[in-house]
Design an enzyme around this catalytic site. Structure first.
Site, PDB file in Angstrom:
ATOM      1  N   ASP A  32      -4.141  -3.411  80.194  1.00 49.80           N
ATOM      2  CA  ASP A  32      -3.173  -4.504  80.069  1.00 49.80           C
ATOM      3  C   ASP A  32      -2.985  -4.815  78.591  1.00 49.80           C
ATOM      4  O   ASP A  32      -3.879  -4.552  77.766  1.00 49.80           O
ATOM      5  CB  ASP A  32      -3.651  -5.752  80.815  1.00 49.80           C
ATOM      6  CG  ASP A  32      -2.602  -6.855  80.819  1.00 49.80           C
ATOM      7  OD1 ASP A  32      -1.487  -6.612  81.332  1.00 49.80           O
ATOM      8  OD2 ASP A  32      -2.878  -7.945  80.293  1.00 49.80           O
ATOM      9  N   HIS A  70      -3.187 -15.864  80.209  1.00 45.78           N
ATOM     10  CA  HIS A  70      -3.235 -14.412  80.299  1.00 45.78           C
ATOM     11  C   HIS A  70      -4.102 -13.876  79.175  1.00 45.78           C
ATOM     12  O   HIS A  70      -3.988 -14.282  78.020  1.00 45.78           O
ATOM     13  CB  HIS A  70      -1.824 -13.823  80.182  1.00 45.78           C
ATOM     14  CG  HIS A  70      -0.985 -14.026  81.389  1.00 45.78           C
ATOM     15  ND1 HIS A  70      -0.709 -13.025  82.293  1.00 45.78           N
ATOM     16  CD2 HIS A  70      -0.363 -15.131  81.858  1.00 45.78           C
ATOM     17  CE1 HIS A  70       0.064 -13.500  83.250  1.00 45.78           C
ATOM     18  NE2 HIS A  70       0.284 -14.774  83.017  1.00 45.78           N
ATOM     19  N   GLU A 112      -1.008  -7.751  75.643  1.00 51.72           N
ATOM     20  CA  GLU A 112      -0.247  -8.964  75.346  1.00 51.72           C
ATOM     21  C   GLU A 112       0.576  -8.688  74.094  1.00 51.72           C
ATOM     22  O   GLU A 112       0.195  -7.854  73.256  1.00 51.72           O
ATOM     23  CB  GLU A 112      -1.174 -10.167  75.129  1.00 51.72           C
ATOM     24  CG  GLU A 112      -2.057 -10.511  76.313  1.00 51.72           C
ATOM     25  CD  GLU A 112      -1.302 -10.962  77.546  1.00 51.72           C
ATOM     26  OE1 GLU A 112      -0.121 -11.337  77.431  1.00 51.72           O
ATOM     27  OE2 GLU A 112      -1.905 -10.944  78.642  1.00 51.72           O
ATOM     28  N   ASP A 114      -7.321  -9.719  82.538  1.00 49.05           N
ATOM     29  CA  ASP A 114      -6.311  -9.236  83.476  1.00 49.05           C
ATOM     30  C   ASP A 114      -6.616  -7.808  83.931  1.00 49.05           C
ATOM     31  O   ASP A 114      -6.351  -7.443  85.082  1.00 49.05           O
ATOM     32  CB  ASP A 114      -4.922  -9.303  82.844  1.00 49.05           C
ATOM     33  CG  ASP A 114      -4.367 -10.723  82.811  1.00 49.05           C
ATOM     34  OD1 ASP A 114      -5.093 -11.637  83.244  1.00 49.05           O
ATOM     35  OD2 ASP A 114      -3.226 -10.906  82.359  1.00 49.05           O
ATOM     36  N   HIS A 161      -0.217 -16.491  76.401  1.00 55.51           N
ATOM     37  CA  HIS A 161      -1.541 -15.946  76.066  1.00 55.51           C
ATOM     38  C   HIS A 161      -2.341 -16.773  75.065  1.00 55.51           C
ATOM     39  O   HIS A 161      -3.541 -16.564  74.906  1.00 55.51           O
ATOM     40  CB  HIS A 161      -1.437 -14.499  75.583  1.00 55.51           C
ATOM     41  CG  HIS A 161      -0.477 -14.281  74.441  1.00 55.51           C
ATOM     42  ND1 HIS A 161      -0.603 -14.883  73.214  1.00 55.51           N
ATOM     43  CD2 HIS A 161       0.621 -13.473  74.351  1.00 55.51           C
ATOM     44  CE1 HIS A 161       0.360 -14.474  72.409  1.00 55.51           C
ATOM     45  NE2 HIS A 161       1.133 -13.630  73.089  1.00 55.51           N
TER      46      HIS A 161
END
Length: 240
Positions: free
Chosen positions: A9, A155, A11, A160, A59
């Site tokens: 994952d 997040h 960001e 995640d 985030h």
């Protein structure tokens, strides 16, 4: 399917990638044989540009926090070494792959993400196939499969990824977690069920099972009963 899988994952500073937005975090966990191994990769990145307010609300990684973090070029070798030859599992893969490819294209002779891994699986596409017409965000899937995501107030790429590992196992096999203790026991949860099954692995050097043969009287009684049955298993005459 590769035996080694990397749940990944990211960001970013915002979206879309075509407007010059950059990565600010990468998180990944390793699975081998559908078991999380404990190996992971995690890094915060200096994106060399401001974080959009909308992304910051998602985030929580602001410009000050990211200012002293390494740039993607500084960590690219260790990142690629971690994912090398592993099948990637990404939720909404097009988004993350697009950003990683954009970072690779800024560097000389780095190619694209697909040059380093045998396959990229979009878990969002898998979820949509299994649950058409329903919400299939990571949070929605956690609720559907009773996966604990209570630590997910914002997040975060590594958190995640850890959650997605459980979600992926549930989507693809009804198994949410699988852990082995020192004695080789295993336990797992089934898809959308609150029950748990415990599997006892018997030692290989256990004594053989005792076989008890029928005695003469039992063998005679069995033969007599079989005589009453036809060759197709249908009783000829039922005793009245």
């Amino acid at each position: 399917m590769s035996e080694r899988q990397i749940i990944l994952d990211t960001e970013t500073t915002g979206m879309p990638v075509t407007e010059g937005h950059r990565l600010v975090e990468i998180g990944a966990v390793e699975m081998v044989g559908r078991r999380v191994t404990g190996r992971h990769y995690h890094v915060y990145l200096n994106p060399e540009r401001p974080v959009d307010p909308g992304a910051l609300a998602v985030h929580g990684l602001d410009d000050v926090f990211l200012s002293d973090k390494p740039k993607f070029a500084d960590v690219v070798d260790e990142f690629l070494a971690f994912i090398q030859d592993g099948e990637l599992i990404i939720h909404n893969a097009e988004f993350d792959v697009g950003f990683i490819n954009a970072e690779l294209e800024r560097l000389p002779a780095r190619g694209r993400l697909s040059d380093y891994v045998p396959n990229i699986v979009d878990s969002l596409a898998l979820a949509r196939q299994k649950h058409p017409g329903q919400r299939n965000s990571l949070d929605a899937l956690c609720r559907r499969y009773s996966i604990d995501n209570s630590a997910r107030t914002l997040h975060g790429a590594l958190l995640d990824s850890e959650i997605l590992a459980d979600v992926y196992l549930a989507i693809t096999g009804g198994q949410k977690t699988l852990s082995f203790d020192a004695d080789g026991d295993a336990s797992g949860d089934t898809d959308q069920a609150d029950t748990a099954a415990r599997i006892l692995r018997l030692p290989a050097d256990r004594p053989p099972l005792r076989v008890i043969a029928a005695d003469a009287a039992e063998a005679e009684a069995h033969a007599a009963w079989m005589e009453k049955l036809g060759t197709d298993g249908t009783p000829r005459v039922w005793p009245g």
